[in-house]
Design a protein around this motif. Structure first.
Motif, mmCIF file in Angstrom:
data_model
loop_
_atom_site.group_PDB
_atom_site.id
_atom_site.type_symbol
_atom_site.label_atom_id
_atom_site.label_comp_id
_atom_site.label_asym_id
_atom_site.label_seq_id
_atom_site.Cartn_x
_atom_site.Cartn_y
_atom_site.Cartn_z
ATOM 1 N N ALA A 113 0.888 -1.307 -0.880
ATOM 2 C CA ALA A 113 0.218 -0.202 -0.155
ATOM 3 C C ALA A 113 0.996 1.217 0.491
ATOM 4 O O ALA A 113 0.530 2.048 -0.147
ATOM 5 C CB ALA A 113 -1.175 -0.291 1.183
ATOM 6 N N VAL B 187 2.377 1.934 -3.569
ATOM 7 C CA VAL B 187 1.354 2.868 -4.620
ATOM 8 C C VAL B 187 1.263 4.058 -4.145
ATOM 9 O O VAL B 187 0.706 4.240 -5.172
ATOM 10 C CB VAL B 187 -0.091 2.093 -3.865
ATOM 11 N N LEU C 4 -3.737 4.849 -8.570
ATOM 12 C CA LEU C 4 -4.456 4.097 -7.495
ATOM 13 C C LEU C 4 -5.276 2.998 -8.142
ATOM 14 O O LEU C 4 -5.038 1.651 -8.134
ATOM 15 C CB LEU C 4 -5.547 5.283 -6.860
ATOM 16 N N ASN D 253 -3.484 0.167 -9.574
ATOM 17 C CA ASN D 253 -2.645 -0.925 -8.891
ATOM 18 C C ASN D 253 -4.061 -1.748 -7.809
ATOM 19 O O ASN D 253 -3.564 -1.952 -7.057
ATOM 20 C CB ASN D 253 -1.487 0.286 -7.604
ATOM 21 N N ALA E 198 -5.819 -0.320 -6.238
ATOM 22 C CA ALA E 198 -5.815 0.053 -5.204
ATOM 23 C C ALA E 198 -6.911 1.518 -5.112
ATOM 24 O O ALA E 198 -7.182 0.872 -5.747
ATOM 25 C CB ALA E 198 -4.440 1.067 -4.138
ATOM 26 N N ALA F 72 -3.741 5.512 0.302
ATOM 27 C CA ALA F 72 -3.953 4.010 -0.824
ATOM 28 C C ALA F 72 -4.372 2.728 0.187
ATOM 29 O O ALA F 72 -3.362 2.689 1.199
ATOM 30 C CB ALA F 72 -2.773 4.143 -2.016
ATOM 31 N N VAL G 145 -5.193 -1.162 0.297
ATOM 32 C CA VAL G 145 -4.940 -2.696 -0.561
ATOM 33 C C VAL G 145 -4.782 -3.794 0.692
ATOM 34 O O VAL G 145 -4.176 -3.722 1.458
ATOM 35 C CB VAL G 145 -2.944 -2.576 -0.554
#
Length: 275
Positions: free
Chosen positions: A21, A24, A53, A56, A58, A102, A104
């Motif tokens: 996270a 990202v 985001l 990726n 996320a 972010a 994740v």
């Protein structure tokens, strides 16, 4: 100050997800920083961050947080924190702090950088550099500190020694724990406190984020209930990284190299999060 909220301790596996996270977050900030230029709006910077985001897989931990309407806080000039992106173009000579995060797999990253727009003044360049360096001195102290308060003490000592009182440290807003939520226990002050705070232990993750100003440290919240400005119109800077503590040392979650290059210059080694 530090209160009695329960601190969340993570396994190494969970910290490694937080590192994903964090990366990202770092890459989204890279894109937003690169896009920052005179004539660009903060709403456009928010869209740039949002796209990274999505690329990726996320999600944003800012968007919808207590009703916040964007994926970044965009805080130019005398706005200290929590600026809401809008359609007003940035101007040559502006200074702006961009704060974003972010999520994740349920784990959070959070980081902020200050960006100089075009031909910024020497004063604003020095303000940003002092804030950035103060953050890294706080992180370096965290590598060997016993308690949370030692981080803020290191930040304040550095700022006072290097600036001779030129910059003020905002005390209304502080760093925080991070993990399954963006803001968690414990608070992480950016200044000396009488309360030594909780012990630093493996499994903790902290967001360290000094905010410095060129004038009064007093702030005011605008009618949107988010935007925080200096009361005297002086400029502000914010830098932030999220840091993991594990049995082998520390790892800066929101730096792709774990903070290795910056911390080596301060005599501190980082350690990858073990399996």
């Amino acid at each position: 100050m530090f209160g009695r909220r329960k601190i969340e301790y993570k396994t190494n596996e969970q910290l490694r997800v937080m590192a994903r996270a964090g990366v990202v977050t770092s890459r989204a900030l890279d894109a937003a920083v690169t896009a920052t230029a005179p004539g660009v709006t903060t709403a456009q910077l928010d869209q740039t961050f949002r796209e990274v985001l999505a690329e990726n897989h996320a999600t944003s931990n800012f968007l919808g947080y207590y009703g916040f309407p964007a994926t970044i806080c965009a805080s130019p000039n005398d706005i200290v924190v929590h600026g809401i992106p809008n359609d007003e173009p940035l101007r040559d000579g502006d200074i702006i702090s961009i704060d974003g995060g972010a999520i994740v797999d349920g784990w959070h990253g959070d980081s902020a950088r200050t960006v100089l727009v075009g031909n910024a003044s020497t004063q604003d360049q020095e303000l940003s550099e002092m804030t950035r360096a103060a953050m890294w001195h706080g992180i370096a102290a965290a590598a060997t500190a016993g308690r949370v308060a030692e981080i803020g003490a290191a930040i304040e000592d550095f700022v006072r020694k290097e600036s001779g009182g030129t910059y003020g440290i905002v005390e209304d807003y502080v760093g925080h724990g991070i993990g399954t939520e963006m803001h968690m226990a414990p608070d992480v002050p950016n200044y000396r406190t009488r309360d030594s705070g909780p012990r630093l232990k493996a499994g903790m993750a902290l967001a360290i984020e000094p905010m410095l100003v060129t004038g009064s440290t007093e702030t005011v919240i605008l009618d949107d209930d988010w935007t925080v400005k200096t009361i005297d119109g002086s400029h502000a800077s914010q830098w932030e990284h999220s840091v993991a503590f594990h049995r082998d040392g520390i790892w800066v979650l929101t730096a792709e190299d774990g903070g290795a290059e910056e911390l080596a210059a301060l005599g501190v080694s980082v350690a990858p999060i073990p399996d």
